[in-house]
Scaffold this active site. Structure first.
Site, PDB file in Angstrom:
ATOM      1  N   TYR A 125       1.051  -1.324   0.025  1.00 21.29           N
ATOM      2  CA  TYR A 125      -0.179  -0.230  -0.333  1.00 21.29           C
ATOM      3  C   TYR A 125       0.856   1.481   0.293  1.00 21.29           C
ATOM      4  O   TYR A 125       1.453   1.681   0.975  1.00 21.29           O
ATOM      5  CB  TYR A 125      -0.795  -0.394   1.412  1.00 21.29           C
ATOM      6  CG  TYR A 125      -1.987  -0.602   1.777  1.00 21.29           C
ATOM      7  CD1 TYR A 125      -2.290  -1.772   0.472  1.00 21.29           C
ATOM      8  CD2 TYR A 125      -2.661  -1.346   2.580  1.00 21.29           C
ATOM      9  CE1 TYR A 125      -2.835  -2.567   0.451  1.00 21.29           C
ATOM     10  CE2 TYR A 125      -3.639  -2.126   2.307  1.00 21.29           C
ATOM     11  CZ  TYR A 125      -4.498  -3.107   1.281  1.00 21.29           C
ATOM     12  OH  TYR A 125      -4.943  -3.807   0.954  1.00 21.29           O
TER      13      TYR A 125
HETATM   14  N1  LIG Z   1      -6.662  -8.241   0.273  1.00 20.31           N
HETATM   15  C1  LIG Z   1      -7.313  -7.335  -0.731  1.00 20.31           C
HETATM   16  O1  LIG Z   1      -6.846  -7.766  -2.021  1.00 20.31           O
HETATM   17  C2  LIG Z   1      -8.032  -6.183  -0.136  1.00 20.31           C
HETATM   18  C3  LIG Z   1      -7.977  -5.214  -1.641  1.00 20.31           C
HETATM   19  C4  LIG Z   1      -9.017  -4.590  -0.961  1.00 20.31           C
HETATM   20  C5  LIG Z   1      -8.929  -3.539  -0.271  1.00 20.31           C
HETATM   21  N2  LIG Z   1      -8.571  -4.089   1.146  1.00 20.31           N
HETATM   22  C6  LIG Z   1      -8.684  -4.086   2.328  1.00 20.31           C
HETATM   23  O2  LIG Z   1      -9.711  -3.680   2.814  1.00 20.31           O
HETATM   24  C7  LIG Z   1      -9.947  -1.952   2.938  1.00 20.31           C
HETATM   25  C8  LIG Z   1     -10.920  -1.738   2.770  1.00 20.31           C
HETATM   26  O3  LIG Z   1     -10.957  -1.520   1.138  1.00 20.31           O
HETATM   27  P1  LIG Z   1     -12.293  -0.331   0.176  1.00 20.31           P
HETATM   28  O4  LIG Z   1     -11.594   0.925   0.110  1.00 20.31           O
HETATM   29  O5  LIG Z   1     -11.958  -0.654  -0.651  1.00 20.31           O
HETATM   30  O6  LIG Z   1     -13.573  -0.959   1.172  1.00 20.31           O
HETATM   31  P2  LIG Z   1     -14.473  -0.366   1.167  1.00 20.31           P
HETATM   32  O7  LIG Z   1     -14.512   0.785   2.736  1.00 20.31           O
HETATM   33  O8  LIG Z   1     -15.978  -1.358   0.550  1.00 20.31           O
HETATM   34  O9  LIG Z   1     -14.829   1.179   0.986  1.00 20.31           O
HETATM   35  C9  LIG Z   1     -14.665   2.261   0.914  1.00 20.31           C
HETATM   36  C10 LIG Z   1     -14.868   2.945  -0.137  1.00 20.31           C
HETATM   37  O10 LIG Z   1     -17.126   3.657   0.627  1.00 20.31           O
HETATM   38  C11 LIG Z   1     -16.347   4.935   1.189  1.00 20.31           C
HETATM   39  N3  LIG Z   1     -16.956   4.827   3.295  1.00 20.31           N
HETATM   40  C12 LIG Z   1     -16.280   4.006   3.747  1.00 20.31           C
HETATM   41  N4  LIG Z   1     -17.125   3.777   4.918  1.00 20.31           N
HETATM   42  C13 LIG Z   1     -18.241   5.116   4.224  1.00 20.31           C
HETATM   43  C14 LIG Z   1     -19.285   5.412   5.371  1.00 20.31           C
HETATM   44  N5  LIG Z   1     -19.779   5.334   6.441  1.00 20.31           N
HETATM   45  N6  LIG Z   1     -20.391   6.115   4.223  1.00 20.31           N
HETATM   46  C15 LIG Z   1     -20.355   6.793   2.916  1.00 20.31           C
HETATM   47  N7  LIG Z   1     -18.911   6.554   2.275  1.00 20.31           N
HETATM   48  C16 LIG Z   1     -18.325   5.406   3.092  1.00 20.31           C
HETATM   49  C17 LIG Z   1     -15.567   5.580   0.678  1.00 20.31           C
HETATM   50  O11 LIG Z   1     -15.268   6.816   0.729  1.00 20.31           O
HETATM   51  P3  LIG Z   1     -14.695   7.923   1.730  1.00 20.31           P
HETATM   52  O12 LIG Z   1     -13.319   7.882   2.326  1.00 20.31           O
HETATM   53  O13 LIG Z   1     -15.394   9.621   2.409  1.00 20.31           O
HETATM   54  O14 LIG Z   1     -15.489   7.671   3.936  1.00 20.31           O
HETATM   55  C18 LIG Z   1     -14.545   4.662   0.590  1.00 20.31           C
HETATM   56  O15 LIG Z   1     -14.831   5.671  -1.338  1.00 20.31           O
HETATM   57  C19 LIG Z   1      -8.715  -1.272   2.762  1.00 20.31           C
HETATM   58  O16 LIG Z   1      -8.494   0.280   2.971  1.00 20.31           O
HETATM   59  C20 LIG Z   1      -8.144  -2.431   2.645  1.00 20.31           C
HETATM   60  O17 LIG Z   1      -6.879  -2.370   3.956  1.00 20.31           O
HETATM   61  C21 LIG Z   1      -7.674  -5.339   0.802  1.00 20.31           C
END
Ligand SMILES: NC(=O)c1ccc[n+]([C@@H]2O[C@H](COP(=O)([O-])OP(=O)(O)OC[C@H]3O[C@@H](n4cnc5c(N)ncnc54)[C@H](OP(=O)(O)O)[C@@H]3O)[C@@H](O)[C@H]2O)c1
Length: 323
Positions: free
Chosen positions: A57
């Site tokens: 990351y």
């Molecule tokens: N293992 C893997 O291959 C893999 C792949 C991807 C991710 N990950 C892990 O999973 C974590 C989460 O992934 P992700 O960021 O893709 O997924 P996510 O939580 O599904 O989506 C994040 C998105 O949702 C929005 N969001 C989050 N909370 C919110 C809320 N309460 N209200 C409105 N919008 C909200 C965020 O916007 P804002 O920023 O504006 O809140 C952002 O655009 C990563 O940080 C990482 O640690 C792992």
């Protein structure tokens, strides 16, 4: 905050894990160290004790931001997870993969960036076709024996590959994988076919990534491209597959239910995952204190079985993606 036992580890984690992929400088929508620290500190205030990052990351910056912030707290109270498999930007032939050489080097690099002697959960970020799984497991097991890793986990792969890893660790009498970090949310449920039942049978804890379908489930689908992260020119823009099959209707039903219950779409989507007893802790990615606080409130949201059925009913199979 509620806490749960992570898989069969006996270790207690908050029902939400804070994903740290949004901290660093890999994309325009990511937060720098000061802003990232504010989110991590607020997460701790709210009772979150579980943090997920990866060597890849922002080429390790995310690990540094997490480590620097947690240095101000009692290390014993926090559960820190990181990963190995993808190139952390060092651009040499052994920076990526799951060979003994890569694992040993990258684990040391991660621990240095985190400023820690031991990581609580070390995850293989994907399968590595080039390295026999026996070698990967022996290298991981050795690192556990040396006190550098407490528990092992894996992320997004085919169920047959994970079954192979579990079986091989058993045969070698080596440290077993305790968690699966897979792609799972109300618009992407392909994992319910093979991976989730496998994890249930084996006592492996599920810590899904993308619980909000990378933002697709946080707002009406027609508004997604208006956000910086949803912009199709951005590196991590949500995959168009979410809009396939029943995905648009599910998004609309999430919005409808949120409206009825006086909640946000994100809260409904997180609550849906938290109602799946196989799920220990969804990994939430956010760049906003307000969104973080709203996500934490979702831990207390109750959905009836008819509300859950209503959200799930339009789902149709989609091609597997996110591996
Ligand atoms: N293992 C893997 O291959 C893999 C792949 C991807 C991710 N990950 C892990 O999973 C974590 C989460 O992934 P992700 O960021 O893709 O997924 P996510 O939580 O599904 O989506 C994040 C998105 O949702 C929005 N969001 C989050 N909370 C919110 C809320 N309460 N209200 C409105 N919008 C909200 C965020 O916007 P804002 O920023 O504006 O809140 C952002 O655009 C990563 O940080 C990482 O640690 C792992």
């Amino acid at each position: 905050m509620e806490y749960t036992t992570l898989g069969s580890t006996g270790m207690e984690v908050s029902r939400l894990c804070l994903g740290c992929m949004s901290f660093g400088s890999g994309s325009d929508w990511m937060l720098d160290s000061e802003e990232g620290a504010e989110i991590i500190e607020r997460a701790i205030d709210l009772g979150i004790n579980f943090f997920d990052t990866a060597n890849a990351y922002s080429n390790g910056e995310s690990e540094e931001i997490l480590g620097d912030t947690l240095a101000g707290y009692d290390r014993d109270e926090q559960v820190v997870a990181t990963k190995v498999r993808f190139d952390p930007g060092t651009d040499h032939p052994n920076a990526a993969g799951l060979s003994r050489k890569t694992i040993e080097q990258e684990l040391d690099n991660s621990l240095e960036r985190l400023g820690m002697d031991t990581v609580d959960l070390y995850q293989i970020h994907r399968w590595d076709e080039k390295t026999p799984i026996e070698q990967t497991i022996r290298a991981l097991d050795d690192a556990v024996r040396r006190g550098k890793i407490r528990y092992l986990g894996a992320s997004s792969m085919w169920a047959h590959q994970f079954a192979d890893a579990l079986h091989t660790a058993d045969n070698l009498n080596a440290e077993q994988f305790q968690t699966m970090q897979n792609h799972y949310n109300v618009v992407y449920r392909e994992e319910e076919r093979e991976m989730n039942p496998l994890c249930r049978n084996e006592g492996v804890g599920l810590i899904p990534w993308g619980p909000l379908a990378q933002g697709y489930l946080a707002r009406p689908h027609e508004e997604l491209f208006e956000t910086t992260r949803g912009d199709p020119d951005q590196k991590h823009n949500p995959n168009p597959e979410y809009r396939r099959a029943g995905g648009t209707e599910i998004n609309e039903r999430v919005a409808e239910l949120a409206d009825e219950k006086g909640l946000t779409m994100a809260q409904i989507s997180i609550a849906w995952l938290l109602h799946k007893d196989i799920v220990d802790a969804p990994i939430i990615g956010t760049t906003s204190i307000e969104h973080l606080e709203a996500a934490v409130e979702a831990v207390d949201v109750t959905l009836t079985s008819s509300e859950i059925d209503y959200l799930e009913e339009p789902y149709e199979p989609v091609p597997v993606f996110g591996h």
